[in-house]
Design an enzyme around this catalytic site. Structure first.
Site, PDB file in Angstrom:
ATOM      1  N   GLU A 136      51.166 -21.456  70.001  1.00 18.56           N
ATOM      2  CA  GLU A 136      51.161 -22.041  71.348  1.00 18.56           C
ATOM      3  C   GLU A 136      52.549 -22.009  71.982  1.00 18.56           C
ATOM      4  O   GLU A 136      52.686 -21.779  73.187  1.00 18.56           O
ATOM      5  CB  GLU A 136      50.637 -23.482  71.300  1.00 18.56           C
ATOM      6  CG  GLU A 136      49.245 -23.640  70.717  1.00 18.56           C
ATOM      7  CD  GLU A 136      48.207 -22.767  71.399  1.00 18.56           C
ATOM      8  OE1 GLU A 136      48.370 -22.460  72.599  1.00 18.56           O
ATOM      9  OE2 GLU A 136      47.242 -22.373  70.722  1.00 18.56           O
ATOM     10  N   ASP A 204      50.395 -14.331  68.051  1.00 20.37           N
ATOM     11  CA  ASP A 204      50.231 -14.292  66.593  1.00 20.37           C
ATOM     12  C   ASP A 204      51.505 -13.786  65.917  1.00 20.37           C
ATOM     13  O   ASP A 204      51.991 -14.376  64.942  1.00 20.37           O
ATOM     14  CB  ASP A 204      49.068 -13.369  66.221  1.00 20.37           C
ATOM     15  CG  ASP A 204      47.718 -14.036  66.377  1.00 20.37           C
ATOM     16  OD1 ASP A 204      47.681 -15.262  66.587  1.00 20.37           O
ATOM     17  OD2 ASP A 204      46.700 -13.329  66.274  1.00 20.37           O
TER      18      ASP A 204
END
Length: 486
Positions: A136, A204
């Protein structure tokens, strides 16, 4: 208290640009992409901050925020530890917790990162939680939402406005937000969907680098992904995180391959994470008092725990909920004897002392901790609360003002300060601080009413009157700006 609401046609999908579909393949190396001027022409950092602040206020007024100083301090410290190792940080970060058993986390404008309590309940280690936060944080540092808006620069202004307003519904209900997105021009073509997949690849890849640099186990990401995929493989109703972060097998395998590229190092789990998880299980989940107690009694009976201290702490909290205060305090005293400065134990000990009206003992305990941790929100909030209960208002007010100075979004500090001024008989400041707490939840109209009450109670204090008049003007402007987002 009235609450500002948004229509579904408006609150429908911007966050899906950040948290939407995904693909596992990342860049060949860990170099950050060159953003250049993309995302700057369409949406400046000032605009991101402005929108982020507005959305956060609405979330506070409509979502089940967890105003627990212990959990908030833990989450903030963990988040900041990761941010310290991120590249391209251009705004302050604000981490907050929502009471929701769904497994989910999300990020939006201005460095805001929200975490559902369900994420704690389903993570087994701090590295698993850190993997989600790192993901995030990357959405924010890479300005994925702003870059998506840049990609839509040829869209009509109405479409862009809808995307901006849509963030709130997507946070509250990914299904509704993504369904609304499907009707917009923004996701009309496959190329635009692929653009959001690129964001997930970046998050990621860079997120894993952040967590490794911060000292966490890179396998935390693959472990958490794999656990989610296995648990919900055949379910007809997956958790929110899988709606906003799909998990194809290739993404999981890519996470494992990427983790294997880092040198092996043993990363022990963190006691504070397990204490936070226990606290959420007892106080902020759907478990009954007896069910919560049973969980930790079974852990202790069968030695099924990561840390015995965390299981004992969970049992003490459950006993507290059952009003078995003496049994709870006996456990907490035992834990404090081994770890006298642990804030999880200090907070619960303070609650227990308050229950038996031992205010002097609680104040002595907290003042000793304040010498060690002078700016700790946990210590100062508890101490201010005890001072209020003990009618030492003159000592409570400065503590609360300091808390608000350090964190102007501290709802609990505003509520306690309002109570302190009420006990002190200072109606002007009581109404003024109440107005500030209402503004935090975007209820500007009621906040202005409170300021008008404060104005009448100011008894000709020229400085105070000028301050109130200025704040009324600011709240009116903020209310008009928020209405434009609708």
């Amino acid at each position: 208290m009235s609450k500002l609401t948004f229509s579904k046609s408006v609150i429908a999908g911007a966050l899906s640009f950040i948290l939407c579909t995904s693909s596992p393949m990342g860049y060949a190396n860990n170099d950050l992409p060159d953003l250049g001027t993309a995302a700057v022409n369409t949406f400046s950092l000032e605009k991101e901050t402005e929108f982020g602040d507005a959305y956060m206020r609405v979330i506070r007024g409509s979502a089940p925020m967890v105003n627990d100083p212990v959990l908030n301090q833990y989450l903030t410290e963990l988040g900041n530890k990761l941010v310290a190792h991120a590249t391209g940080v251009k705004t302050p970060f604000y981490f907050f917790l929502l009471r929701n058993d769904e497994i989910n986390a999300f990020a939006f404008f201005g460095g805001h990162v929200g975490v559902h309590t369900g994420l704690f309940l389903n993570a087994d280690t701090e590295s698993e939680l850190a993997s989600v936060l790192g993901h995030e944080i990357t959405h924010v540092t890479q300005r994925h939402l702003a870059r998506s808006l840049e990609a839509q620069q040829k869209s009509s202004p109405a479409t862009i406005a809808g995307l901006l307003g849509a963030i709130l519904l997507t946070i509250a209900s990914p299904q509704a937000g993504m369904a609304a997105l499907a009707t917009t021009q923004a996701l009309a073509t496959q190329s635009k969907i692929n653009y959001t997949r690129l964001h997930e690849k970046e998050a990621d890849r860079i997120g894993m680098q952040i967590m490794v640099d911060a000292g966490f186990d890179p396998n935390g990401a693959a472990d958490f992904f794999g656990k989610l995929a296995s648990r919900y493989r055949f379910t007809t109703k997956p958790p929110q995180m899988l709606l906003t972060h799909p998990l194809p097998e290739s993404r999981i395998s890519e996470a494992r391959i990427r983790a294997e590229q880092y040198p092996f190092r043993y990363v022990p789990d963190n006691l504070d994470f397990q204490l936070a998880k226990a606290r959420i299980q007892v106080r902020f989940s759907g478990y009954s008092e007896q069910a919560a107690l049973s969980i930790f009694e079974q852990q202790l009976k069968h030695n099924r725990y990561t840390f015995k201290s965390a299981a004992e702490y969970g049992k003490a909290l459950a006993l507290f909920r059952l009003k078995k205060f003496a049994e709870s305090e006996a456990i907490i005293d035992k834990l404090l004897a081994k770890s006298p400065n642990n804030l999880f134990y200090i907070d619960t000990k303070t609650d227990l002392l308050h229950q038996r009206h031992a205010n002097k003992e609680a104040i002595a305990l907290l003042k000793a901790q304040k010498q060690l941790k002078p700016t700790s929100p946990v210590v100062n909030t508890n101490l201010a609360n005890i001072y209020i209960e003990d009618n030492q208002i003159d000592k409570a007010i400065p503590l609360l003002e300091d808390l608000i100075f350090l964190d102007k979004q501290d709802q609990l500090a505003y509520l306690l300060l309002t109570e302190a001024y009420k006990k002190d008989g200072n109606k002007a400041m009581q109404y003024f601080v109440k107005a500030e707490s209402l503004a935090l939840v975007a209820d500007y109209k009621t906040a202005i009413d409170q300021l008008n009450f404060a104005y009448k109670e100011s008894k000709g204090d020229a400085l105070q009157l000028a301050r109130i008049e200025a704040r009324i003007r600011q709240f009116r402007e903020a209310d008009r700006a928020l209405e434009k987002l609708q």
